[in-house]
Design a protein around this motif. Structure first.
Motif, PDB file in Angstrom:
ATOM      1  N   VAL A  43     -29.422  19.889  11.711  1.00 31.77           N
ATOM      2  CA  VAL A  43     -28.316  20.567  11.028  1.00 31.77           C
ATOM      3  C   VAL A  43     -28.779  21.012   9.647  1.00 31.77           C
ATOM      4  CG1 VAL A  43     -26.509  19.359  12.299  1.00 31.77           C
ATOM      5  CG2 VAL A  43     -27.374  18.375  10.178  1.00 31.77           C
ATOM      6  N   HIS A  44     -28.218  22.129   9.190  1.00 30.08           N
ATOM      7  CA  HIS A  44     -28.619  22.742   7.931  1.00 30.08           C
ATOM      8  C   HIS A  44     -27.427  22.805   6.986  1.00 30.08           C
ATOM      9  CE1 HIS A  44     -32.511  24.246   9.537  1.00 30.08           C
ATOM     10  NE2 HIS A  44     -31.848  24.124  10.670  1.00 30.08           N
ATOM     11  N   GLY A  45     -27.618  22.341   5.768  1.00 24.42           N
ATOM     12  CA  GLY A  45     -26.556  22.358   4.771  1.00 24.42           C
ATOM     13  C   GLY A  45     -26.045  23.754   4.464  1.00 24.42           C
ATOM     14  N   MET A  46     -26.943  24.729   4.452  1.00 25.78           N
ATOM     15  CA  MET A  46     -26.524  26.101   4.142  1.00 25.78           C
ATOM     16  C   MET A  46     -25.759  26.734   5.304  1.00 25.78           C
ATOM     17  SD  MET A  46     -27.381  26.668   1.050  1.00 25.78           S
ATOM     18  CE  MET A  46     -27.198  28.421   0.926  1.00 25.78           C
ATOM     19  N   LEU A  47     -25.750  26.082   6.451  1.00 24.10           N
ATOM     20  CA  LEU A  47     -25.029  26.585   7.620  1.00 24.10           C
ATOM     21  C   LEU A  47     -23.830  25.691   7.925  1.00 24.10           C
ATOM     22  CD1 LEU A  47     -28.078  27.414   9.932  1.00 24.10           C
ATOM     23  CD2 LEU A  47     -26.824  28.962   8.433  1.00 24.10           C
ATOM     24  N   ASP A  48     -23.246  25.102   6.884  1.00 28.22           N
ATOM     25  CA  ASP A  48     -22.114  24.193   7.055  1.00 28.22           C
ATOM     26  C   ASP A  48     -22.447  23.059   8.013  1.00 28.22           C
ATOM     27  OD1 ASP A  48     -20.493  25.607   5.287  1.00 28.22           O
ATOM     28  OD2 ASP A  48     -19.780  26.935   6.884  1.00 28.22           O
ATOM     29  N   TYR A  49     -23.666  22.559   7.904  1.00 26.41           N
ATOM     30  CA  TYR A  49     -24.135  21.421   8.702  1.00 26.41           C
ATOM     31  C   TYR A  49     -24.047  21.684  10.201  1.00 26.41           C
ATOM     32  CZ  TYR A  49     -24.481  19.343   4.198  1.00 26.41           C
ATOM     33  OH  TYR A  49     -24.827  19.117   2.888  1.00 26.41           O
ATOM     34  N   ARG A  50     -24.447  22.911  10.556  1.00 21.58           N
ATOM     35  CA  ARG A  50     -24.582  23.292  11.957  1.00 21.58           C
ATOM     36  C   ARG A  50     -26.026  23.706  12.188  1.00 21.58           C
ATOM     37  NH1 ARG A  50     -20.116  27.723  12.627  1.00 21.58           N
ATOM     38  NH2 ARG A  50     -20.828  28.181  10.530  1.00 21.58           N
ATOM     39  N   THR A  51     -26.402  23.822  13.433  1.00 19.53           N
ATOM     40  CA  THR A  51     -27.763  24.252  13.752  1.00 19.53           C
ATOM     41  C   THR A  51     -27.830  25.778  13.797  1.00 19.53           C
ATOM     42  OG1 THR A  51     -27.427  24.306  16.145  1.00 19.53           O
ATOM     43  CG2 THR A  51     -28.090  22.185  15.180  1.00 19.53           C
ATOM     44  N   PRO A  52     -29.012  26.340  13.625  1.00 21.21           N
ATOM     45  CA  PRO A  52     -29.140  27.782  13.780  1.00 21.21           C
ATOM     46  C   PRO A  52     -28.697  28.259  15.169  1.00 21.21           C
ATOM     47  CG  PRO A  52     -31.056  26.938  12.651  1.00 21.21           C
ATOM     48  CD  PRO A  52     -30.259  25.747  13.107  1.00 21.21           C
ATOM     49  N   ALA A  53     -28.944  27.463  16.191  1.00 20.94           N
ATOM     50  CA  ALA A  53     -28.518  27.842  17.544  1.00 20.94           C
ATOM     51  C   ALA A  53     -26.994  27.922  17.632  1.00 20.94           C
ATOM     52  CB  ALA A  53     -29.061  26.850  18.563  1.00 20.94           C
ATOM     53  N   GLU A  54     -26.283  27.013  16.968  1.00 18.49           N
ATOM     54  CA  GLU A  54     -24.819  27.062  16.961  1.00 18.49           C
ATOM     55  C   GLU A  54     -24.310  28.304  16.238  1.00 18.49           C
ATOM     56  OE1 GLU A  54     -23.654  22.337  16.974  1.00 18.49           O
ATOM     57  OE2 GLU A  54     -24.176  23.282  15.077  1.00 18.49           O
ATOM     58  N   ILE A  55     -24.937  28.646  15.131  1.00 20.87           N
ATOM     59  CA  ILE A  55     -24.551  29.841  14.370  1.00 20.87           C
ATOM     60  C   ILE A  55     -24.768  31.086  15.220  1.00 20.87           C
ATOM     61  CG2 ILE A  55     -25.129  31.259  12.358  1.00 20.87           C
ATOM     62  CD1 ILE A  55     -23.596  28.721  11.655  1.00 20.87           C
ATOM     63  N   GLU A  56     -25.912  31.160  15.881  1.00 21.13           N
ATOM     64  CA  GLU A  56     -26.208  32.320  16.715  1.00 21.13           C
ATOM     65  C   GLU A  56     -25.222  32.430  17.880  1.00 21.13           C
ATOM     66  OE1 GLU A  56     -30.045  34.422  18.823  1.00 21.13           O
ATOM     67  OE2 GLU A  56     -30.057  32.249  18.594  1.00 21.13           O
ATOM     68  N   ALA A  57     -24.924  31.313  18.532  1.00 24.01           N
ATOM     69  CA  ALA A  57     -23.980  31.333  19.653  1.00 24.01           C
ATOM     70  C   ALA A  57     -22.597  31.771  19.189  1.00 24.01           C
ATOM     71  CB  ALA A  57     -23.913  29.955  20.303  1.00 24.01           C
ATOM     72  N   ALA A  58     -22.158  31.289  18.029  1.00 29.03           N
ATOM     73  CA  ALA A  58     -20.846  31.680  17.500  1.00 29.03           C
ATOM     74  C   ALA A  58     -20.821  33.168  17.172  1.00 29.03           C
ATOM     75  CB  ALA A  58     -20.512  30.858  16.266  1.00 29.03           C
ATOM     76  N   TYR A  59     -21.909  33.680  16.626  1.00 29.77           N
ATOM     77  CA  TYR A  59     -21.988  35.102  16.294  1.00 29.77           C
ATOM     78  C   TYR A  59     -21.835  35.954  17.555  1.00 29.77           C
ATOM     79  CZ  TYR A  59     -23.940  39.631  15.108  1.00 29.77           C
ATOM     80  OH  TYR A  59     -24.122  40.973  14.950  1.00 29.77           O
ATOM     81  N   TYR A  60     -22.601  35.632  18.583  1.00 33.32           N
ATOM     82  CA  TYR A  60     -22.551  36.427  19.806  1.00 33.32           C
ATOM     83  C   TYR A  60     -21.249  36.237  20.568  1.00 33.32           C
ATOM     84  CZ  TYR A  60     -27.277  38.036  19.053  1.00 33.32           C
ATOM     85  OH  TYR A  60     -28.384  38.645  18.518  1.00 33.32           O
TER      86      TYR A  60
END
Length: 69
Positions: A43-60
């Motif tokens: 998890v990444h602090g700059m991504l609200d403690y989510r993974t890059p994969a979670e951010i990408e899935a939410a975007y798509y």
């Protein structure tokens, strides 16, 4: 700037901790495993403690599919 941070994390967390390496193939395999972990589990602090994969899935999930031409 971001790539320098990722590169430093990669070197600190994998290359320097787990070395010395037996050969290039070992480094390549470990790098692939580290990149998978970094993108899908860490998890990444700059991504609200989510993974890059979670951010990408939410975007798509919120982006309409491209229409066929």
């Amino acid at each position: 700037m971001v790539i320098e941070v990722v590169s430093a994390a990669f070197k600190a967390e994998l290359i320097f901790l787990d070395g010395p390496w037996a050969g290039r193939e070992d480094v390549e395999a470990a790098t692939a495993q580290w990149a998978h972990w970094f993108n899908t589990e860490r998890v990444h602090g700059m991504l609200d403690y989510r993974t890059p994969a979670e951010i990408e899935a939410a975007y798509y999930a919120q982006t309409p599919a491209a229409s066929a031409a």
